[in-house]
Scaffold this motif. Sequence first.
Motif, PDB file in Angstrom:
ATOM      1  N   LEU A  93      42.806  55.368  43.881  1.00  0.00           N
ATOM      2  CA  LEU A  93      42.918  53.911  43.965  1.00  0.00           C
ATOM      3  C   LEU A  93      41.929  53.331  44.974  1.00  0.00           C
ATOM      4  N   ASN A  94      41.700  54.049  46.071  1.00  0.00           N
ATOM      5  CA  ASN A  94      40.714  53.588  47.058  1.00  0.00           C
ATOM      6  C   ASN A  94      39.307  53.590  46.464  1.00  0.00           C
ATOM      7  N   GLU A  95      39.018  54.619  45.677  1.00  0.00           N
ATOM      8  CA  GLU A  95      37.718  54.687  45.014  1.00  0.00           C
ATOM      9  C   GLU A  95      37.567  53.531  44.024  1.00  0.00           C
ATOM     10  N   LYS A  96      38.633  53.287  43.266  1.00  0.00           N
ATOM     11  CA  LYS A  96      38.624  52.181  42.313  1.00  0.00           C
ATOM     12  C   LYS A  96      38.484  50.849  43.040  1.00  0.00           C
ATOM     13  N   LEU A  97      39.196  50.715  44.150  1.00  0.00           N
ATOM     14  CA  LEU A  97      39.146  49.480  44.935  1.00  0.00           C
ATOM     15  C   LEU A  97      37.737  49.227  45.462  1.00  0.00           C
ATOM     16  N   LYS A  99      34.922  50.265  44.128  1.00  0.00           N
ATOM     17  CA  LYS A  99      34.068  49.869  43.002  1.00  0.00           C
ATOM     18  C   LYS A  99      34.350  48.427  42.588  1.00  0.00           C
ATOM     19  N   LEU A 100      35.627  48.081  42.502  1.00  0.00           N
ATOM     20  CA  LEU A 100      35.990  46.712  42.124  1.00  0.00           C
ATOM     21  C   LEU A 100      35.451  45.707  43.132  1.00  0.00           C
ATOM     22  N   SER A 101      35.556  46.038  44.406  1.00  0.00           N
ATOM     23  CA  SER A 101      35.060  45.145  45.450  1.00  0.00           C
ATOM     24  C   SER A 101      33.547  44.966  45.340  1.00  0.00           C
ATOM     25  N   GLY A 102      32.852  46.081  45.062  1.00  0.00           N
ATOM     26  CA  GLY A 102      31.402  46.011  44.899  1.00  0.00           C
ATOM     27  C   GLY A 102      31.007  45.179  43.693  1.00  0.00           C
ATOM     28  N   SER A 104      32.800  42.872  42.256  1.00  0.00           N
ATOM     29  CA  SER A 104      33.152  41.470  42.505  1.00  0.00           C
ATOM     30  C   SER A 104      32.109  40.795  43.400  1.00  0.00           C
ATOM     31  N   ALA A 105      31.641  41.530  44.401  1.00  0.00           N
ATOM     32  CA  ALA A 105      30.609  40.973  45.285  1.00  0.00           C
ATOM     33  C   ALA A 105      29.333  40.670  44.498  1.00  0.00           C
ATOM     34  N   SER A 106      28.972  41.583  43.588  1.00  0.00           N
ATOM     35  CA  SER A 106      27.774  41.377  42.751  1.00  0.00           C
ATOM     36  C   SER A 106      27.960  40.180  41.833  1.00  0.00           C
ATOM     37  N   ASN A 107      29.140  40.088  41.229  1.00  0.00           N
ATOM     38  CA  ASN A 107      29.408  38.964  40.323  1.00  0.00           C
ATOM     39  C   ASN A 107      29.424  37.632  41.068  1.00  0.00           C
ATOM     40  N   GLU A 108      29.985  37.644  42.260  1.00  0.00           N
ATOM     41  CA  GLU A 108      30.002  36.417  43.062  1.00  0.00           C
ATOM     42  C   GLU A 108      28.580  35.994  43.431  1.00  0.00           C
ATOM     43  N   LEU A 260      35.680  38.101  37.533  1.00  0.00           N
ATOM     44  CA  LEU A 260      36.185  38.011  38.910  1.00  0.00           C
ATOM     45  C   LEU A 260      37.709  37.899  38.926  1.00  0.00           C
ATOM     46  N   LYS A 261      38.254  37.140  37.995  1.00  0.00           N
ATOM     47  CA  LYS A 261      39.710  36.989  37.918  1.00  0.00           C
ATOM     48  C   LYS A 261      40.374  38.310  37.567  1.00  0.00           C
ATOM     49  N   HIS A 262      39.791  39.003  36.587  1.00  0.00           N
ATOM     50  CA  HIS A 262      40.339  40.303  36.183  1.00  0.00           C
ATOM     51  C   HIS A 262      40.212  41.309  37.322  1.00  0.00           C
ATOM     52  N   ALA A 263      39.067  41.287  37.997  1.00  0.00           N
ATOM     53  CA  ALA A 263      38.854  42.212  39.117  1.00  0.00           C
ATOM     54  C   ALA A 263      39.831  41.911  40.254  1.00  0.00           C
ATOM     55  N   ALA A 264      40.080  40.627  40.495  1.00  0.00           N
ATOM     56  CA  ALA A 264      41.018  40.242  41.562  1.00  0.00           C
ATOM     57  C   ALA A 264      42.418  40.776  41.252  1.00  0.00           C
TER      58      ALA A 264
END
Length: 321
Positions: A93-97, A99-102, A104-108, A260-264
Amino acid sequence: MKTVCRAAAVLALGAASAEAAAASPIGKVLQLMSDLQAKILKEGEATQKVYSEFAELCEDKSRELGFEIKTAKAEVADLKATIEQQEAKSAGLNEKLEKLSGDSASNEAELKAATEVREKEHAAFVATEKELLETVSAIQRAIGVLERELKGGASMLQVQSAKNVVEALSALVQASKISVADADDLTSLIQQRASAASADEDGDPGAPAAAAYENKSGNILQTLTDLLDDAEAQLDALRKKETENKNAFQLAEQALKNELKHAAKQITEAKTGIAAAAEIKSKAEGELVVVKKDIKADQMSLGDLHHECMTRAEDFESETK
């Protein structure tokens, strides 16, 4: 025990003459010895019974403790497996988190950049549209003036005497029919249009511009009408392009916002899962400590029981020899 045996032997030897000696002193002695033998045998049976019960108690208690230790060891294995599972789950989950954070940052960042580009595009559109609208308005005003003058306006002679379109516009300015700004804008447009037409014909962008237009009121009016058509066509193309850019941006914006919504949502779920895994792991670790202590206590109890039972067995064996 040896005493019992000797008593038994004496009784056996005297059994044949028991009847004869029943009334004699010897007979009384023999009777006393017989009673003693029965008492000794009875006491031995009681001792054996007590020991047997104690031995059975030892076996039951030993079996019970052994079962408890075995069950506790199985529980230890289960708890360790649970801890390992939760650690693996948390790591995943930390690994997934991460990746998701990265992502999301790129999408933002992409959304921010796209928004900035769109804002610049729109600002440029607004400015260009304003210029074109002003141009269209100026041309329409000039055409209106010429049309009125063609019907016999007071400045018609000045327009007719002009050598070219520029002079005709100057005449209209002098007659206060159009503003200086409108005349300047129209002159600039006429020159640009003439230069472009000349360049298309012979590739010479420096060919004569407005002066090339003949001094005929109809030609002047046609020139302005052509300019109006060009300006309106540019305005239509500009607005069409603006609509395309706006639609493209809205589609890209919506797609990025959806991601971003799905990633959040996934980030929230991952964080919740990590917290839950940590809680389960912590609980299992606490239970593991307790179970290990219980195992240690049961093993000590089992050792004490074995020692006590062995000591009692040795004592009983010594007493019964």
